[in-house]
Design a protein around this motif. Structure first.
Motif, PDB file in Angstrom:
ATOM      1  N   THR A  80      -5.414   9.931  -1.708  1.00 22.31           N
ATOM      2  CA  THR A  80      -4.801   9.538  -0.605  1.00 22.31           C
ATOM      3  C   THR A  80      -5.639   7.057  -1.041  1.00 22.31           C
ATOM      4  OG1 THR A  80      -7.428   8.611  -0.646  1.00 22.31           O
ATOM      5  CG2 THR A  80      -5.689  10.691   1.303  1.00 22.31           C
ATOM      6  N   PHE A  81      -5.135   6.706  -0.264  1.00 28.33           N
ATOM      7  CA  PHE A  81      -5.444   4.937  -0.012  1.00 28.33           C
ATOM      8  C   PHE A  81      -5.296   4.783   1.039  1.00 28.33           C
ATOM      9  CE2 PHE A  81      -0.773   5.145   0.422  1.00 28.33           C
ATOM     10  CZ  PHE A  81      -0.169   3.676   0.781  1.00 28.33           C
ATOM     11  N   GLY A  82      -6.142   3.594   1.541  1.00 28.20           N
ATOM     12  CA  GLY A  82      -6.137   2.823   2.342  1.00 28.20           C
ATOM     13  C   GLY A  82      -7.542   3.411   2.741  1.00 28.20           C
ATOM     14  N   ASP A  83      -8.253   2.065   3.692  1.00 25.94           N
ATOM     15  CA  ASP A  83      -9.904   2.205   4.038  1.00 25.94           C
ATOM     16  C   ASP A  83     -10.472   2.674   5.668  1.00 25.94           C
ATOM     17  OD1 ASP A  83     -10.452   0.165   1.696  1.00 25.94           O
ATOM     18  OD2 ASP A  83      -9.981  -1.464   2.584  1.00 25.94           O
ATOM     19  N   GLY A  84     -10.434   3.320   4.955  1.00 28.31           N
ATOM     20  CA  GLY A  84     -11.043   4.310   6.510  1.00 28.31           C
ATOM     21  C   GLY A  84     -10.091   4.732   7.591  1.00 28.31           C
ATOM     22  N   PHE A  85      -8.679   4.118   6.974  1.00 29.99           N
ATOM     23  CA  PHE A  85      -7.138   4.213   8.156  1.00 29.99           C
ATOM     24  C   PHE A  85      -6.159   4.816   7.017  1.00 29.99           C
ATOM     25  CE2 PHE A  85      -3.289   4.523  10.010  1.00 29.99           C
ATOM     26  CZ  PHE A  85      -2.899   5.442  10.836  1.00 29.99           C
ATOM     27  N   HIS A  86      -6.203   6.687   6.539  1.00 34.26           N
ATOM     28  CA  HIS A  86      -5.920   7.188   5.215  1.00 34.26           C
ATOM     29  C   HIS A  86      -4.245   7.277   5.412  1.00 34.26           C
ATOM     30  CE1 HIS A  86      -9.558   7.205   4.266  1.00 34.26           C
ATOM     31  NE2 HIS A  86      -9.940   7.524   2.969  1.00 34.26           N
ATOM     32  N   TYR A  87      -3.157   7.206   4.746  1.00 34.95           N
ATOM     33  CA  TYR A  87      -1.969   6.699   3.720  1.00 34.95           C
ATOM     34  C   TYR A  87      -2.530   8.149   2.986  1.00 34.95           C
ATOM     35  CZ  TYR A  87      -1.231   3.019   6.360  1.00 34.95           C
ATOM     36  OH  TYR A  87      -1.367   1.900   7.779  1.00 34.95           O
ATOM     37  N   ILE A 121       4.957   8.648  -0.007  1.00 36.69           N
ATOM     38  CA  ILE A 121       4.320   8.153   0.604  1.00 36.69           C
ATOM     39  C   ILE A 121       4.131   8.079   1.981  1.00 36.69           C
ATOM     40  CG2 ILE A 121       3.022   5.566   0.869  1.00 36.69           C
ATOM     41  CD1 ILE A 121       4.659   5.101  -2.042  1.00 36.69           C
ATOM     42  N   THR A 122       3.020   8.621   2.367  1.00 34.78           N
ATOM     43  CA  THR A 122       3.660   9.325   4.518  1.00 34.78           C
ATOM     44  C   THR A 122       2.510   9.457   5.170  1.00 34.78           C
ATOM     45  OG1 THR A 122       4.285  10.895   5.194  1.00 34.78           O
ATOM     46  CG2 THR A 122       3.634  11.478   2.810  1.00 34.78           C
ATOM     47  N   PHE A 123       2.421   9.222   6.014  1.00 39.86           N
ATOM     48  CA  PHE A 123       0.979   9.763   6.826  1.00 39.86           C
ATOM     49  C   PHE A 123       0.989  11.172   7.201  1.00 39.86           C
ATOM     50  CE2 PHE A 123       1.655   6.218  10.274  1.00 39.86           C
ATOM     51  CZ  PHE A 123       0.486   5.772   9.944  1.00 39.86           C
ATOM     52  N   GLY A 124       2.114  12.113   6.525  1.00 34.63           N
ATOM     53  CA  GLY A 124       2.040  13.730   6.453  1.00 34.63           C
ATOM     54  C   GLY A 124       0.692  14.491   6.173  1.00 34.63           C
ATOM     55  N   GLN A 125      -0.031  14.520   6.824  1.00 32.33           N
ATOM     56  CA  GLN A 125      -0.916  15.357   5.983  1.00 32.33           C
ATOM     57  C   GLN A 125      -0.875  16.883   5.090  1.00 32.33           C
ATOM     58  OE1 GLN A 125      -4.101  16.005   9.081  1.00 32.33           O
ATOM     59  NE2 GLN A 125      -4.235  13.910   9.485  1.00 32.33           N
ATOM     60  N   PRO A 126      -1.952  16.852   3.995  1.00 32.04           N
ATOM     61  CA  PRO A 126      -1.718  18.012   3.199  1.00 32.04           C
ATOM     62  C   PRO A 126      -0.705  20.032   4.355  1.00 32.04           C
ATOM     63  CG  PRO A 126      -3.089  17.446   2.419  1.00 32.04           C
ATOM     64  CD  PRO A 126      -2.538  16.599   4.003  1.00 32.04           C
ATOM     65  N   HIS A 127      -1.809  19.323   5.550  1.00 34.02           N
ATOM     66  CA  HIS A 127      -1.791  21.184   5.750  1.00 34.02           C
ATOM     67  C   HIS A 127      -0.283  20.919   6.605  1.00 34.02           C
ATOM     68  CE1 HIS A 127      -4.528  18.889   8.172  1.00 34.02           C
ATOM     69  NE2 HIS A 127      -3.867  18.645   9.115  1.00 34.02           N
ATOM     70  N   PHE A 181      -0.771   0.266  -2.889  1.00 37.81           N
ATOM     71  CA  PHE A 181      -1.095   1.830  -3.932  1.00 37.81           C
ATOM     72  C   PHE A 181      -0.249   0.974  -5.263  1.00 37.81           C
ATOM     73  CE2 PHE A 181       2.741   1.235  -0.970  1.00 37.81           C
ATOM     74  CZ  PHE A 181       3.941   1.242  -2.047  1.00 37.81           C
ATOM     75  N   ARG A 182      -0.103   0.126  -6.238  1.00 37.66           N
ATOM     76  CA  ARG A 182       0.518  -0.112  -7.274  1.00 37.66           C
ATOM     77  C   ARG A 182      -0.432   0.633  -7.997  1.00 37.66           C
ATOM     78  NH1 ARG A 182      -1.150  -3.799 -11.275  1.00 37.66           N
ATOM     79  NH2 ARG A 182       0.301  -4.544 -12.384  1.00 37.66           N
ATOM     80  N   HIS A 183      -1.614   0.671  -8.058  1.00 40.13           N
ATOM     81  CA  HIS A 183      -2.540   1.559  -9.135  1.00 40.13           C
ATOM     82  C   HIS A 183      -2.294   3.029  -8.952  1.00 40.13           C
ATOM     83  CE1 HIS A 183      -4.109   2.339  -5.120  1.00 40.13           C
ATOM     84  NE2 HIS A 183      -6.073   3.106  -6.051  1.00 40.13           N
ATOM     85  N   LEU A 184      -1.573   3.940  -8.332  1.00 41.81           N
ATOM     86  CA  LEU A 184      -0.975   4.684  -8.301  1.00 41.81           C
ATOM     87  C   LEU A 184       0.542   4.613  -8.332  1.00 41.81           C
ATOM     88  CD1 LEU A 184      -2.373   5.572  -4.672  1.00 41.81           C
ATOM     89  CD2 LEU A 184      -3.738   6.444  -6.466  1.00 41.81           C
ATOM     90  N   ILE A 185       0.938   3.798  -7.964  1.00 46.00           N
ATOM     91  CA  ILE A 185       2.711   4.212  -8.269  1.00 46.00           C
ATOM     92  C   ILE A 185       2.694   3.835 -10.274  1.00 46.00           C
ATOM     93  CG2 ILE A 185       2.759   1.968  -8.509  1.00 46.00           C
ATOM     94  CD1 ILE A 185       5.207   3.301  -6.429  1.00 46.00           C
ATOM     95  N   GLN A 186       2.180   2.843 -10.474  1.00 45.22           N
ATOM     96  CA  GLN A 186       1.911   2.484 -11.735  1.00 45.22           C
ATOM     97  C   GLN A 186       1.424   3.718 -13.093  1.00 45.22           C
ATOM     98  OE1 GLN A 186       3.953   0.219 -13.576  1.00 45.22           O
ATOM     99  NE2 GLN A 186       3.862  -0.677 -11.246  1.00 45.22           N
ATOM    100  N   ALA A 187       1.145   5.000 -12.146  1.00 45.69           N
ATOM    101  CA  ALA A 187       0.827   5.667 -13.329  1.00 45.69           C
ATOM    102  C   ALA A 187       1.852   6.723 -13.206  1.00 45.69           C
ATOM    103  CB  ALA A 187      -0.682   6.534 -12.900  1.00 45.69           C
ATOM    104  N   HIS A 188       3.068   6.197 -12.919  1.00 44.57           N
ATOM    105  CA  HIS A 188       4.109   7.221 -12.830  1.00 44.57           C
ATOM    106  C   HIS A 188       5.273   6.933 -12.589  1.00 44.57           C
ATOM    107  CE1 HIS A 188       0.962  10.707 -11.311  1.00 44.57           C
ATOM    108  NE2 HIS A 188       0.666   9.869 -10.663  1.00 44.57           N
ATOM    109  N   PHE A 194       2.917   0.899   6.240  1.00 42.65           N
ATOM    110  CA  PHE A 194       2.658   2.505   5.271  1.00 42.65           C
ATOM    111  C   PHE A 194       1.658   1.527   3.898  1.00 42.65           C
ATOM    112  CE2 PHE A 194       4.956   6.369   6.112  1.00 42.65           C
ATOM    113  CZ  PHE A 194       4.667   6.404   7.448  1.00 42.65           C
ATOM    114  N   LYS A 195       1.242   0.093   4.736  1.00 41.36           N
ATOM    115  CA  LYS A 195       1.062  -0.931   3.643  1.00 41.36           C
ATOM    116  C   LYS A 195       2.000  -1.604   2.350  1.00 41.36           C
ATOM    117  CE  LYS A 195      -3.484  -0.948   4.448  1.00 41.36           C
ATOM    118  NZ  LYS A 195      -4.457  -2.375   4.883  1.00 41.36           N
ATOM    119  N   ASP A 196       1.616  -2.568   1.854  1.00 44.16           N
ATOM    120  CA  ASP A 196       2.749  -3.206   1.162  1.00 44.16           C
ATOM    121  C   ASP A 196       1.959  -2.500  -0.342  1.00 44.16           C
ATOM    122  OD1 ASP A 196       0.850  -4.997  -0.358  1.00 44.16           O
ATOM    123  OD2 ASP A 196       0.934  -6.352   1.435  1.00 44.16           O
ATOM    124  N   TYR A 197       3.483  -2.793  -1.816  1.00 42.17           N
ATOM    125  CA  TYR A 197       3.052  -2.589  -2.700  1.00 42.17           C
ATOM    126  C   TYR A 197       1.465  -2.445  -3.255  1.00 42.17           C
ATOM    127  CZ  TYR A 197       4.058  -2.208  -7.687  1.00 42.17           C
ATOM    128  OH  TYR A 197       4.258  -2.221  -9.136  1.00 42.17           O
TER     129      TYR A 197
END
Length: 257
Positions: free
Chosen positions: A201-208, A176-182, A48-55, A42-45
């Motif tokens: 979410t993050f990723g271009d076109g294909f979302h994680y 950090i997952t493929f699992g969709q919210p529903h 999603f660095r900008h997301l994880i650094q908020a927490h 699911f991609k390297d750090y």
């Protein structure tokens, strides 16, 4: 005296298992980690660095579940978070990770062999728990994603209860997952848990999906929101499907066809 560090093996292309259920076999992982130097689910750090650094802060105590041979703990350390504990079920993965971190000078990162379904830690001892693709493994043979098999749910709930227990009263669980919210929100929102649930979410076109679960912040009036319509469509032609990651998406793909 012989150097502690040996030259790294070249990255080897991961061998795909015959079936996705092989991911549940500890023997598969031992064999894989004995040959594979590094692989990022699911991609390297950097993605999603900008997301994880908020927490995560430099003062956070962090637990990573199922570290495998990922470099995420190294990247977190470089960003200033040094109180990191990594666990994996595979003794080979743990040994290799310990050697790699020692070789690179990351002596403060702790790596332990442990089962995420039976976390060997005291209550409320981590500020942040992170998993990247580790929980997805539990779902590879879950059957109908709308109504997973009882044995699957038993393992998933054991994992989540353990995470909830070891988190501090105001701690955060990042998934950090493929699992969709529903599929994931009804599980995360189980009454046993006091955490609030958010995602992005993050990723271009294909979302994680990047879930943020904050312990102790769940409102009594909070209701599970229906975000099915907001779920990004899945592109079967995106370059990400050339990687191994797509195997975790199989059940969702079949459902949406």
């Amino acid at each position: 005296m012989e150097s502690v560090c040996t030259s790294e093996r070249p990255n080897e292309t991961s061998s795909l298992p015959a079936t996705a259920s092989a991911y549940l076999d500890p023997g598969y992982w031992d064999e894989r980690f004995s040959k594979e130097e590094h692989y990022e689910w699911f991609k390297d750090y950097s993605h999603f660095r900008h997301l994880i650094q908020a927490h995560v802060t430099c003062h956070s105590s962090v637990l990573e579940l199922g570290c495998g041979n990922s470099q995420m703990c190294e990247e977190l350390y470089k960003d200033g978070t040094t109180n990191i504990t990594c666990i994996d079920l595979s003794a080979i993965a743990v040994e290799n990770m310990q050697k790699r971190l020692l070789c690179k000078g990351f002596k403060d990162i702790k790596v332990l062999q442990a089962d995420m379904l039976e976390l060997p830690f005291d209550d409320e001892c981590f500020d942040v728990v992170i998993e990247k693709g580790t929980m997805d493994v539990l779902f590879v043979d879950s059957g109908d994603p709308w109504n997973p098999r009882p044995e699957t749910m038993s393992k998933v709930m054991a994992m989540l209860k353990g995470v909830h227990r070891v988190l501090k009263s105001n701690g955060t669980f990042i998934s950090i997952t493929f699992g969709q919210p529903h599929f994931r929100r009804p599980i995360f929102d189980a009454p046993e848990f006091s955490w609030s649930v958010e995602y992005t979410t993050f990723g271009d076109g294909f979302h994680y999906f990047f879930y943020i679960l904050k312990k102790g912040q769940r409102s009594l009036e909070e209701k599970i929101s229906d975000k099915v319509s907001e779920t990004p469509s899945i592109s079967l032609f995106h370059e990400e499907l050339e990687s191994e990651d797509f195997l975790f998406r199989t059940n969702v793909e079949e459902l949406n066809c």
